[in-house]
Design a protein around this motif. Structure first.
Motif, short mmCIF file in Angstrom:
data_model
loop_
_atom_site.label_atom_id
_atom_site.label_comp_id
_atom_site.label_asym_id
_atom_site.label_seq_id
_atom_site.Cartn_x
_atom_site.Cartn_y
_atom_site.Cartn_z
N ARG A 1 0.81 -1.22 0.00
CA ARG A 1 0.00 0.00 0.00
C ARG A 1 0.85 1.27 0.00
NH1 ARG A 1 -2.73 -3.06 4.05
NH2 ARG A 1 -1.80 -1.76 5.68
N SER A 2 2.15 1.14 0.23
CA SER A 2 3.00 2.32 0.37
C SER A 2 3.30 2.95 -0.99
CB SER A 2 4.32 1.94 1.04
OG SER A 2 5.22 3.04 1.03
N ALA B 1 -1.47 11.28 6.48
CA ALA B 1 -2.27 11.53 7.67
C ALA B 1 -3.63 12.11 7.30
CB ALA B 1 -1.53 12.50 8.61
N GLU B 2 -3.67 12.85 6.19
CA GLU B 2 -4.94 13.44 5.76
C GLU B 2 -5.94 12.37 5.34
OE1 GLU B 2 -5.54 16.48 6.29
OE2 GLU B 2 -3.50 17.18 6.71
N SER B 3 -5.44 11.25 4.79
CA SER B 3 -6.34 10.15 4.44
C SER B 3 -7.02 9.58 5.68
CB SER B 3 -5.57 9.04 3.72
OG SER B 3 -5.06 9.49 2.50
N THR C 1 -3.94 13.53 -4.41
CA THR C 1 -4.73 12.60 -3.59
C THR C 1 -3.76 11.71 -2.84
OG1 THR C 1 -6.54 12.58 -5.20
CG2 THR C 1 -6.47 10.79 -3.57
N PRO C 2 -3.67 11.83 -1.52
CA PRO C 2 -2.71 11.02 -0.77
C PRO C 2 -3.12 9.56 -0.73
CG PRO C 2 -4.07 12.29 0.73
CD PRO C 2 -4.41 12.75 -0.65
N ALA C 3 -2.11 8.70 -0.63
CA ALA C 3 -2.36 7.27 -0.43
C ALA C 3 -2.95 7.04 0.95
CB ALA C 3 -1.05 6.51 -0.58
#
Length: 427
Positions: free
Chosen positions: A262-263, A332-334, A409-411
């Motif tokens: 997932r990284s 962190a936003e996700s 869009t962050p992971a």
């Protein structure tokens, strides 16, 4: 209004009595925290309560009411009142920071009257304080702005800080204690041993591949790992454990192979292992077979009660983050987006991203533009938080610097944790 024993730097009456040059006020709260306030003569009726970032034990702890002098000057020129406190203690001080910030707001209201609009804002650890104020004391605020904030919450933070240290300790054969430190000396000794092993590993392709793997488990590049090891993973952890009454993090039930998949750094790690002639599968298997760390249940309960978010926003919140943050990864936003969506507050949350390396490396224009975006949402009931809209407001606030808001869009966060969806195996 509570009675406050406040040592005032100057005597004030009401906002109408402000001198032509504005007013600077300093004082001390009953908790021992100090505060600072700057109120321009042409106050526009909005007060901004600023929450500063993490300060470790022994660091200077002055009060702060803006991220930097450039941003402060611009906001004062626009008529905003700026206030903030030092917090009574340093470290993982949320249980002191929140009441001290509210008490600072009480002092302001007592001296200047009720503001037309009250906004909470903060950077880094101050983003955690700001979001705690927004979720738990919504009646005191109209909206909030978290910048490079620790909005994944305390449990997720300490869990994901554990993972790189665990990987290095296992793969480099360091054999140091990772949690449950007796004191700062023990934590610092462990950090020094592991740091020395990481420094030596950086000299070989095999070592660099393993360091990159460790970093990818926290969504940070390998060259950021030594900084994580030297302070957050050991010294700062020990202070947080001391407050929590034990170890609040664990890696029982964690599949490191799945986490790496997932990284966003997975491809880089794979290439480094290939160049080093090593088996990534073998190292991941070693991690998944290594003895795990369990948490102390009372410590987890304390961290959940003080530093985990439910995502239940009552008023609008805007979060901004740099895409290349290596201390509080942008992912962190996700985690907070998931919490807010699960709580039904998703429409109140907007998130925007600045294409830049480093932690909290915003320009004054980018921060002032974000504040104006939040105010626009309060005025119109609609978010206008596209990169173009934010860049336009940032340019107006600071024509000397080109803003860098971008579509992004962050992971997923490596190990998200919120009260509605814990995400990891329980300790």
């Amino acid at each position: 209004m509570r009675t406050l024993a406040v040592a005032l730097a100057v005597t004030l009456t009401t906002a109408a009595a402000l001198p032509a040059s504005g007013t600077h006020l300093e004082g001390r709260l009953p908790s021992g925290a100090t505060y600072v306030m700057d109120i321009p003569a042409d106050w526009n009726g909005t007060v901004l309560l600023y929450s500063h970032g993490y300060r470790a034990d022994g660091w200077p702890n002055p009060p702060q009411n803006a991220p930097d002098s450039g941003t402060k000057d611009r906001l004062l020129d626009q008529g905003y009142a700026l206030i903030g406190s030092s917090y009574a203690t340093t470290g993982w001080a949320v249980t002191d920071a929140v009441p001290d910030q509210l008490a600072t707001l009480d002092v302001f209201t007592e001296k200047f009257g009720t503001a037309d609009r009250t906004l909470a804002w903060g950077t880094s650890y101050g983003g955690l304080v700001t979001t705690t104020l927004a979720e738990r004391h919504a009646d005191r605020f109209d909206g909030s702005l978290s910048m490079c904030g620790l909005v994944q919450g305390g449990v997720a933070n300490w869990n994901s800080t554990l993972d790189p240290a665990f990987a290095l300790n296992t793969l480099l054969g360091s054999d140091v204690r990772l949690t449950g430190f007796a004191d700062q000396a023990q934590a610092q000794g462990a950090a020094e041993t592991l740091t020395a092993d990481v420094t030596a590993a950086q000299e070989t392709p095999q070592g660099r591949a393993r360091i990159a793997l460790a970093g990818a488990l926290h969504n940070i590049p390998g060259d950021a790992v030594p900084g994580l090891i030297q302070l957050p993973a050991f010294s700062w952890r020990q202070e947080a454990e001391n407050r929590a009454g034990g170890n609040p993090s664990w890696n029982t039930g964690v599949d490191y192979t799945a986490m790496l998949q997932r990284s966003p750094l997975r491809k880089e790690v794979t290439e480094l292992y290939k160049k080093a002639g090593m088996s990534l599968r073998a190292d991941l298997k070693a991690l998944n077979r290594a003895p795990r760390i369990t948490a102390d249940t009372p410590a987890v309960r304390w961290m959940r009660g003080t530093s985990v978010f439910k995502g239940r926003l009552t008023d609008p919140q805007l979060n901004i983050h740099t895409t290349g943050d290596t201390l509080i990864p942008v992912q962190a936003e996700s985690a907070y987006r998931r919490a807010a969506t699960a709580a039904g507050s998703g429409a109140l949350l907007a998130q925007a991203y600045v294409e830049a390396p480093g932690h909290c490396t915003f320009t004054p224009g980018e921060m002032v533009g974000a504040l104006h975006t939040l105010e626009s949402r309060l005025d119109t009931g609609r978010w206008k938080a596209s990169p173009d809209a934010l860049n336009s407001l940032a340019r107006q606030a600071d024509p000397t610097s080109e803003p860098r808001y971008t579509g992004y869009t962050p992971a997923p966060y490596p190990r998200p944790y919120d009260l509605a969806h814990p995400g990891d195996a329980r300790p």
